[in-house]
Design a protein around this motif. Sequence first.
Motif, PDB file in Angstrom:
ATOM      1  N   VAL A  84       0.838  -1.203   0.000  1.00 47.77           N
ATOM      2  CA  VAL A  84       0.000   0.000   0.000  1.00 47.77           C
ATOM      3  C   VAL A  84       0.871   1.250   0.000  1.00 47.77           C
ATOM      4  CG1 VAL A  84      -1.903   1.185   1.123  1.00 47.77           C
ATOM      5  CG2 VAL A  84      -1.741  -1.311   1.263  1.00 47.77           C
ATOM      6  N   THR A 138      -0.715   1.233  -5.397  1.00 48.66           N
ATOM      7  CA  THR A 138      -0.951   0.050  -4.574  1.00 48.66           C
ATOM      8  C   THR A 138      -0.948  -1.167  -5.495  1.00 48.66           C
ATOM      9  OG1 THR A 138      -2.215   1.264  -2.924  1.00 48.66           O
ATOM     10  CG2 THR A 138      -2.603  -1.106  -3.063  1.00 48.66           C
ATOM     11  N   VAL A 176      -5.904   5.339   3.811  1.00 50.96           N
ATOM     12  CA  VAL A 176      -6.403   4.003   4.113  1.00 50.96           C
ATOM     13  C   VAL A 176      -7.462   4.157   5.197  1.00 50.96           C
ATOM     14  CG1 VAL A 176      -5.840   1.699   4.971  1.00 50.96           C
ATOM     15  CG2 VAL A 176      -4.238   2.914   3.485  1.00 50.96           C
ATOM     16  N   ILE A 190      -9.256   2.269   0.449  1.00 50.52           N
ATOM     17  CA  ILE A 190      -8.402   3.399   0.061  1.00 50.52           C
ATOM     18  C   ILE A 190      -9.261   4.469  -0.588  1.00 50.52           C
ATOM     19  CG2 ILE A 190      -6.469   4.141  -1.379  1.00 50.52           C
ATOM     20  CD1 ILE A 190      -5.405   1.263  -1.222  1.00 50.52           C
ATOM     21  N   CYS A 192      -5.041  -4.381   3.194  1.00 50.20           N
ATOM     22  CA  CYS A 192      -4.655  -2.962   3.184  1.00 50.20           C
ATOM     23  C   CYS A 192      -4.608  -2.399   4.603  1.00 50.20           C
ATOM     24  CB  CYS A 192      -5.640  -2.156   2.335  1.00 50.20           C
ATOM     25  SG  CYS A 192      -5.582  -2.483   0.570  1.00 50.20           S
ATOM     26  N   LEU A 214      -9.863  -2.690  -2.730  1.00 49.03           N
ATOM     27  CA  LEU A 214      -9.089  -1.439  -2.710  1.00 49.03           C
ATOM     28  C   LEU A 214     -10.020  -0.243  -2.552  1.00 49.03           C
ATOM     29  CD1 LEU A 214      -6.289  -1.797  -5.447  1.00 49.03           C
ATOM     30  CD2 LEU A 214      -6.208  -2.367  -3.017  1.00 49.03           C
TER      31      LEU A 214
END
Length: 336
Positions: free
Chosen positions: A191, A240, A197, A270, A310, A266
């Motif tokens: 990441v 990422t 995040v 994120i 993540c 993701l």
Amino acid sequence: MPARADAITDVRGIQVGQHSDARRPTGCSVVLAQGPDDGGAVAGADVRGAAPGTRETDLLDPANLVQQVHAVLLSGGSAWGLDAAAGVMRWLEEHGRGLPVGSAPGQRVPIVPAAVLFDLHVGDARIRPGAEAGYAACQAASGAPPAQGNVGAGAGAVVGKLFGMACAMKGGIGTASVRVGEVTVGALIAVNALGDVVDPDTGAPIAGARTPDGRALRHSVRALLAGEAPQAILAGSNTTIGVIATDAPLSKARAQRLAGAGHDGLARAIRPVHTMSDGDTLFALSTGHAPAIDFNVLCAMAGEAVARACVHAVRAARGLRVDDVWLPSASDLQAP
């Protein structure tokens, strides 16, 4: 539910090795894959970021010839880091693994797709993973749960750079796995995102851009929507990257779709994601050691494993000082 060790190595046929460069924060991580016939794994890829650095992704198109890969490399060092794949190939060749290309014994070409992230702003940019680093990562590979945080491809990872490095935080590499019945899906994610995040369940940021005083998280998307202007960002200076693996049998087309489903994870973890300055890339591997499962279930498992990996990456990270810039970790910011 999480599998045994909550790691990608819970997937049968998967091993992970990592190499971190002691001279500056950078490194690489390799995922080795073997199917039940001692061949490789069926693989797919899905690139969503606008500034990717990749190798052999065209080969993974379902319309193209090669059906299996033998390893996937994740590396720091930007485009320079793709050199590490040569070391992975050399290790695989020495161990008799690769695509047979002739009648003579040992005539094999290992297939090693790769993706890189940009960590050249962290220390001396002239130091980056090469073939030796890729080979060393293979030598270190095992079925044990891989280390997380400031190791391998996550050694130099940074998150939350929308408002400049002075407000950013340390990223890293993380892993997670999910098991349903006899089937496991795992993820290994490095990441290095432009965005924050966040907790996938609440949307609350865990690590990312900080307020100007450095003491609190800024909520990057909220700040952008309120009219705060981001700093000028070098294209591709984030990204990422990761690997999703399952022991369920898949075709190349389904592996490609599984990689795409991983991007759901993701997007949950994120924010913002898949930007013009990220090269977000996910690979999917199928080792075929388990029975088949409904593909929609498998996709849900992939998204969950990626999102949790993540979060694990930034929670395991440690703070890092780069010249006069302090990049705290999530735990640093939570400390009294």
